[in-house]
Design an enzyme around this catalytic site. Sequence first.
Site, mmCIF file in Angstrom:
data_model
loop_
_atom_site.group_PDB
_atom_site.id
_atom_site.type_symbol
_atom_site.label_atom_id
_atom_site.label_comp_id
_atom_site.label_asym_id
_atom_site.label_seq_id
_atom_site.Cartn_x
_atom_site.Cartn_y
_atom_site.Cartn_z
ATOM 1 N N ARG A 225 0.830 -1.210 0.000
ATOM 2 C CA ARG A 225 0.000 0.000 0.000
ATOM 3 C C ARG A 225 0.859 1.253 0.000
ATOM 4 O O ARG A 225 2.061 1.220 0.289
ATOM 5 C CB ARG A 225 -0.949 -0.001 1.210
ATOM 6 C CG ARG A 225 -0.317 0.310 2.550
ATOM 7 C CD ARG A 225 -1.384 0.351 3.648
ATOM 8 N NE ARG A 225 -0.838 0.715 4.949
ATOM 9 C CZ ARG A 225 -0.691 1.969 5.370
ATOM 10 N NH1 ARG A 225 -1.043 2.972 4.585
ATOM 11 N NH2 ARG A 225 -0.203 2.216 6.567
ATOM 12 N N HIS A 226 0.214 2.359 -0.340
ATOM 13 C CA HIS A 226 0.890 3.650 -0.322
ATOM 14 C C HIS A 226 0.804 4.232 1.090
ATOM 15 O O HIS A 226 -0.246 4.128 1.728
ATOM 16 C CB HIS A 226 0.221 4.601 -1.320
ATOM 17 C CG HIS A 226 1.038 5.811 -1.637
ATOM 18 N ND1 HIS A 226 1.142 6.880 -0.774
ATOM 19 C CD2 HIS A 226 1.795 6.122 -2.714
ATOM 20 C CE1 HIS A 226 1.919 7.798 -1.310
ATOM 21 N NE2 HIS A 226 2.340 7.373 -2.490
ATOM 22 N N PRO A 227 1.859 4.849 1.589
ATOM 23 C CA PRO A 227 1.811 5.375 2.967
ATOM 24 C C PRO A 227 0.927 6.603 3.139
ATOM 25 O O PRO A 227 0.576 6.953 4.264
ATOM 26 C CB PRO A 227 3.277 5.714 3.256
ATOM 27 C CG PRO A 227 3.884 5.946 1.913
ATOM 28 C CD PRO A 227 3.199 4.989 0.993
ATOM 29 N N LEU A 228 0.552 7.261 2.033
ATOM 30 C CA LEU A 228 -0.200 8.511 2.143
ATOM 31 C C LEU A 228 -1.579 8.466 1.492
ATOM 32 O O LEU A 228 -2.352 9.408 1.659
ATOM 33 C CB LEU A 228 0.607 9.671 1.524
ATOM 34 C CG LEU A 228 1.991 9.949 2.126
ATOM 35 C CD1 LEU A 228 2.684 11.055 1.352
ATOM 36 C CD2 LEU A 228 1.870 10.316 3.596
ATOM 37 N N PHE A 232 -4.941 2.130 -2.096
ATOM 38 C CA PHE A 232 -3.759 2.180 -2.951
ATOM 39 C C PHE A 232 -2.930 0.953 -2.584
ATOM 40 O O PHE A 232 -1.964 1.030 -1.841
ATOM 41 C CB PHE A 232 -2.988 3.474 -2.677
ATOM 42 C CG PHE A 232 -2.190 4.006 -3.820
ATOM 43 C CD1 PHE A 232 -2.629 5.107 -4.543
ATOM 44 C CD2 PHE A 232 -0.984 3.422 -4.170
ATOM 45 C CE1 PHE A 232 -1.877 5.620 -5.591
ATOM 46 C CE2 PHE A 232 -0.226 3.925 -5.208
ATOM 47 C CZ PHE A 232 -0.661 5.029 -5.934
#
Length: 393
Positions: A225-228, A232
């Site tokens: 996943r995307h951290p932000l 995602f």
Amino acid sequence: MKKVLEGIRVLDFSQVLAGPFCTMNLADFGAEVIKVERPGSGEGSRIFGPFVGDQSGYYILVNRGKKGITIDLKKGRDIIYEMVKSCDVVVENFKPGVMAKLGYSYEDLKKINPKIVYCSISGFGQVSPMRDLPAYDIVAQGMSGMMSVTGYPDGKPARVGSSLGDVSAGLFAVTGIMLALYHRERTGEGQYVDIAMLDSVFSFLETNVVRHTIGGVHPTRVGARHPLSAPFDIYMCKDAHVIIAVASDPHFAKLCEMIGKPELAQDPRFDSDPHRSENDVALKEILEEFLGNYTVAEAMEMMQARSIPCGPLCTVDEACQNPSILQRDMLVDIDQPEAGKLRITGNPIKLSETPPDAKHPAPLLGQHTKSVLQDTFGFSPEQIAQWEADKII
């Protein structure tokens, strides 16, 4: 069609991956790359598989389009010095100090050719408290922080699945060389290009660095996943994983409508990207409950109809069959001497007027030694025969 780097001559002392990846890209765009190897054994990557007969597929990939010569660097200094006079670029990726001991440092060669662009690639750079330490890709990945943000939170740090340290350094070396050539075009001055693997991977951390230096956080592993942003990540469908990449409220509203839960777009847990990221686990459960009823193909069809960024999670063999990869010549066939037709990776840079040509074979060991020395640099047959007898070439 004329190539953009036609007329640029590169003397390539590099070996294995970072340097050869750099000079491979220069050769793809028309530079005459003359690869210098040790007589008898060649450079180190010739021992790496996969093999076609006794030829290394690893070597073939990153040395396509080059001319191969063999010279003993200790005994052949006069030959190298003469060659440097008519070269534009020198590339090497030995441990710092090795080329200086051999008499081939930038300071040595610019006395012979002041316009030379000289590129050194190393683990930590020529000006560094760690300059004398050896380094491989995994060392650069580990020391840069890249491995600390790669993998899953409940697992160990992981190396990125390709040699990011080598390849990123090779790419930055290409950039540095091209900038130096442009500077030379305007001023007539050559210069030294110093590329470090550690620097290169560190720069690829992108927002992870400013999240720490500006945001005060300590980035760590978050899996796929995307951290932000959220959603995602990779999500499980009935048959396999699908990738969903949503980083805007409009896209998320379309996704909520698709799964029959339009009210989620106004849910306080999910009404903004930061809130969705904070509640990513709960959101993933909701999405996978829906996606579990559909195959990847079916889920992608629904998302693509709504312009939601998505894609299948492919294996390497599946990626090699991707119609976009094929249409854009990211797999090309070469006719390799003594090995026949081979399929290798193409070049991702597409130029309308001076496109790359990655369909040339790699040299056999010493294949072009005599022709290059005689036809390119003007040495006599008698000189070449004597050097051969003396085992210099």
